[in-house]
Design an enzyme around this catalytic site. Structure first.
Site, PDB file in Angstrom:
ATOM      1  CG  ASP A 406     -22.228   6.298  -5.395  1.00 37.12           C
ATOM      2  OD1 ASP A 406     -23.256   6.261  -4.692  1.00 37.12           O
ATOM      3  OD2 ASP A 406     -22.239   6.259  -6.640  1.00 37.12           O
TER       4      ASP A 406
HETATM    5  P1  NAP Z   1     -22.301  10.623  -6.537  1.00 36.35           P
HETATM    6  O1  NAP Z   1     -22.251   9.362  -5.781  1.00 36.35           O
HETATM    7  O2  NAP Z   1     -22.762  10.580  -7.946  1.00 36.35           O
HETATM    8  O3  NAP Z   1     -23.237  11.621  -5.704  1.00 36.35           O
HETATM    9  C1  NAP Z   1     -23.390  12.943  -6.070  1.00 36.35           C
HETATM   10  C2  NAP Z   1     -24.381  13.587  -5.121  1.00 36.35           C
HETATM   11  O4  NAP Z   1     -24.362  14.968  -5.390  1.00 36.35           O
HETATM   12  C3  NAP Z   1     -25.803  13.100  -5.306  1.00 36.35           C
HETATM   13  O5  NAP Z   1     -26.193  12.275  -4.243  1.00 36.35           O
HETATM   14  C4  NAP Z   1     -26.637  14.384  -5.419  1.00 36.35           C
HETATM   15  O6  NAP Z   1     -27.685  14.329  -4.451  1.00 36.35           O
HETATM   16  C5  NAP Z   1     -25.637  15.485  -5.091  1.00 36.35           C
HETATM   17  N1  NAP Z   1     -25.816  16.675  -5.944  1.00 36.35           N
HETATM   18  C6  NAP Z   1     -26.088  16.738  -7.251  1.00 36.35           C
HETATM   19  N2  NAP Z   1     -26.181  18.005  -7.649  1.00 36.35           N
HETATM   20  C7  NAP Z   1     -25.961  18.786  -6.568  1.00 36.35           C
HETATM   21  C8  NAP Z   1     -25.923  20.176  -6.350  1.00 36.35           C
HETATM   22  N3  NAP Z   1     -26.160  21.063  -7.334  1.00 36.35           N
HETATM   23  N4  NAP Z   1     -25.656  20.636  -5.108  1.00 36.35           N
HETATM   24  C9  NAP Z   1     -25.438  19.748  -4.077  1.00 36.35           C
HETATM   25  N5  NAP Z   1     -25.455  18.408  -4.250  1.00 36.35           N
HETATM   26  C10 NAP Z   1     -25.705  17.932  -5.480  1.00 36.35           C
HETATM   27  O7  NAP Z   1     -20.893  11.353  -6.556  1.00 36.35           O
HETATM   28  P2  NAP Z   1     -19.502  10.916  -5.945  1.00 36.35           P
HETATM   29  O8  NAP Z   1     -19.618  10.665  -4.500  1.00 36.35           O
HETATM   30  O9  NAP Z   1     -18.542  11.932  -6.450  1.00 36.35           O
HETATM   31  O10 NAP Z   1     -19.201   9.496  -6.587  1.00 36.35           O
HETATM   32  C11 NAP Z   1     -18.870   9.325  -7.936  1.00 36.35           C
HETATM   33  C12 NAP Z   1     -19.641   8.153  -8.507  1.00 36.35           C
HETATM   34  O11 NAP Z   1     -19.571   8.241  -9.921  1.00 36.35           O
HETATM   35  C13 NAP Z   1     -19.064   6.809  -8.116  1.00 36.35           C
HETATM   36  O12 NAP Z   1     -20.081   5.843  -8.028  1.00 36.35           O
HETATM   37  C14 NAP Z   1     -18.157   6.480  -9.305  1.00 36.35           C
HETATM   38  O13 NAP Z   1     -17.901   5.097  -9.464  1.00 36.35           O
HETATM   39  C15 NAP Z   1     -18.988   7.035 -10.437  1.00 36.35           C
HETATM   40  N6  NAP Z   1     -18.235   7.423 -11.615  1.00 36.35           N
HETATM   41  C16 NAP Z   1     -17.016   7.989 -11.467  1.00 36.35           C
HETATM   42  C17 NAP Z   1     -16.295   8.352 -12.569  1.00 36.35           C
HETATM   43  C18 NAP Z   1     -14.907   8.916 -12.380  1.00 36.35           C
HETATM   44  O14 NAP Z   1     -14.031   8.609 -13.174  1.00 36.35           O
HETATM   45  N7  NAP Z   1     -14.699   9.749 -11.393  1.00 36.35           N
HETATM   46  C19 NAP Z   1     -16.855   8.187 -13.839  1.00 36.35           C
HETATM   47  C20 NAP Z   1     -18.153   7.629 -13.971  1.00 36.35           C
HETATM   48  C21 NAP Z   1     -18.823   7.252 -12.825  1.00 36.35           C
HETATM   49  P3  NAP Z   1     -28.988  15.253  -4.648  1.00 36.35           P
HETATM   50  O15 NAP Z   1     -29.573  14.853  -5.957  1.00 36.35           O
HETATM   51  O16 NAP Z   1     -29.854  14.931  -3.476  1.00 36.35           O
HETATM   52  O17 NAP Z   1     -28.520  16.659  -4.651  1.00 36.35           O
END
Ligand code: NAP
Length: 485
Positions: A406
């Site tokens: 994201d």
């Molecule tokens: P993300 O959008 O959740 O994407 C994580 C990606 O990691 C997934 O597409 C997944 O694809 C891949 N993944 C998962 N396990 C893996 C592994 N073992 N090895 C390699 N890849 C792996 O993460 P982000 O870009 O860090 O974004 C964070 C999101 O979480 C935002 O939408 C944010 O608003 C939200 N959020 C953030 C917080 C905060 O405070 N930081 C709290 C709650 C929510 P695959 O399944 O294809 O591997």
């Protein structure tokens, strides 16, 4: 005399604890000093808790045995609660920290609500202002308890989708008004806390019920991607509730700790909302998320996914002159931070300039990526926050997006129908070459397609981040570590 000395010690400890809280908080503002900051604030809290046992010395002979029993019970509760927190804190995985924070936050709100309940049910809040402060603390504490528990259930995956009911905001408003009216009734009929209410318990129970339902109703419709802001809102609420109840009890340490947490939570809320380009009101009143205005992107964007071998990607980076790494939630899942730094050191030894770009909401908790990289030993001068590095992507050879999704989704810039539209993203797509490491076609937290993966300059490196990095390391080691010609 003993009572006077005890009171003096309590007050002195309050001042010392307040100083330690603030000094600890100050140290938490940098990853370098944060661990010691947490320790310092913890010592302050321990001192304040221990000092509160001195209250037992200030009671008259009549109530001494009663207070002794209660003090004993408090000590047992402290040991059990502290033991569970210590055990669960040690056991919790890095990826489940947000759930833990939500849960502990709820406990704080619940504790403030419980203090208020003792005061109200025991008819101990005498006087208009004491009663009002107790009720306000009770309301905020109870909302924070039930709201944080719903946030926990969402993060834990127990509640998967935002639950919205028709007329949601009207219902929330009605429950809020009803609860406030109950509070007003309690104040009015008890003549500002001077006259005990004959049927007070019933009204007080209804008041707490209304507040708990309000917390649930407020949190249920909020989308998962907004959870970080929600948790910090409840964090601020918990601090405020604790501070108010500290005022009611006349406990300076509680007052100060509560206000410090309240202020820090409020600042964090504002920063988080800014990072996601949403107003706090928009988060709380759910004008965000697929079911609240935006549509989910359907189907694949133009272009194709172009997988490459991990070894090829590793070798390409070895011959690049600059690489920016964008870590995300998947890196924490794979626990691959150690391997990532091993790979970075190989690149650096070959003369490649490597930097890390951190998005404020990468992972599942504010600061999660900073902590992860710090634990792997990555020097702080390699780590840059979004605003400080975003302009550098366009002049960079490779953006290595590892376990992130994201936070690099260009739809946030261009697609008005996207639920993440308006959120600042890392400009990974502007690098000359992009490698995205992920296991397969899994979506990110916002559950939307990412057009970056289909761009001409982007290649997918499929696999668990840990396994991929092992292959990259082996491939680069196989070449030797001479600087690129
Ligand atoms: P993300 O959008 O959740 O994407 C994580 C990606 O990691 C997934 O597409 C997944 O694809 C891949 N993944 C998962 N396990 C893996 C592994 N073992 N090895 C390699 N890849 C792996 O993460 P982000 O870009 O860090 O974004 C964070 C999101 O979480 C935002 O939408 C944010 O608003 C939200 N959020 C953030 C917080 C905060 O405070 N930081 C709290 C709650 C929510 P695959 O399944 O294809 O591997």
């Amino acid at each position: 005399m003993i009572a006077m000395i005890a009171q003096l010690l309590i007050n002195a400890t309050g001042v010392v604890a307040a100083f330690l809280f603030m000094y600890g908080l100050k140290r938490m503002s940098s990853p370098v000093t944060a661990p010691s900051g947490i320790f310092v604030a913890g010592v302050g809290m321990l001192a304040a808790v221990l000092a509160s046992f001195l209250y037992a010395f200030g009671v008259d002979a009549e109530t001494r045995s009663y207070v002794a029993v209660n003090t004993g019970l408090a000590a047992v509760a402290l040991l059990i609660g502290g033991g569970i927190a210590f055990w669960s804190g040690r056991k919790a995985k890095m990826t489940s920290m947000p759930q833990m924070v939500a849960l502990y936050n709820g406990m704080g709100g619940g504790a403030a609500g419980a203090i208020a309940a003792v005061e109200l049910f025991g008819n101990r809040a005498h006087g208009f202002s004491a009663l009002i402060v107790t009720l306000v603390g009770a309301l905020i504490g109870a909302v924070s308890l039930s709201g944080s528990l719903i946030a926990w259930a969402k993060l834990e995956g127990i509640l998967k989708k935002p639950t919205r009911i028709p007329g949601q905001q009207f219902l929330n408003g009605a429950v809020l008004l009803g609860t406030l009216a109950l509070g007003g009734y309690i104040v009015f009929v008890s003549k500002g806390g001077e006259t005990p209410l004959a049927d007070a318990p019933r009204w007080i129970a209804l008041f707490f019920g209304g507040a708990l339902i309000l917390g649930i109703l407020m949190t249920l419709p909020i989308g998962g991607a907004d959870m970080p802001v929600v948790i910090s809102v409840y964090n601020a609420c918990t601090g405020l509730a604790v501070g108010l109840e500290g005022f009611v009890l006349g406990n300076p340490a509680l007052m100060i700790a509560g206000m410090v947490v309240g202020a820090a939570g409020t600042l964090l809320t504002v920063l988080m909302a800014k990072a996601m380009n949403r107003s706090v009101a928009a988060v709380l009143f759910s004008r965000f998320g697929p079911a609240a205005g935006g549509k989910k992107a359907k189907g694949a964007p133009p272009g194709a996914l172009k997988p490459v071998e991990a070894s090829d990607a590793g070798i390409f980076m070895r011959y690049a002159s600059s690489v920016i790494i964008v870590p995300g939630y998947g890196l924490a899942v794979a626990q691959a931070e150690g391997k990532l730094y091993e790979f970075v050191k190989l690149l650096q030894a070959a003369g490649v300039g490597v930097k890390f770009a951190i998005h404020p909401v990468a992972g599942r908790m504010p600061g999660q990526m900073d902590v992860l990289l710090a634990e792997a030993g990555v020097p702080y001068d390699l780590i840059f926050q979004l605003d400080d590095i975003n302009d550098e992507f366009k002049d960079t050879d490779v953006a290595l997006v590892i376990g992130a999704n994201d936070v690099v989704n260009p739809a946030a810039r261009t697609d008005k129908t996207s639920p993440i539209f308006g959120m600042p993203i890392l400009n990974a797509d502007q690098a000359k070459k992009v490698y995205v490491v992920k296991r397969g076609k899994g979506k990110g937290y916002a559950d939307i397609v990412n057009g970056l993966f289909y761009e001409d300059n982007c290649n997918m490196v499929y696999g668990d981040a840990q396994a991929v990095l092992v292959q990259m390391i082996e491939a680069v080691r196989g070449l030797g570590t001479h600087a690129a010609a």
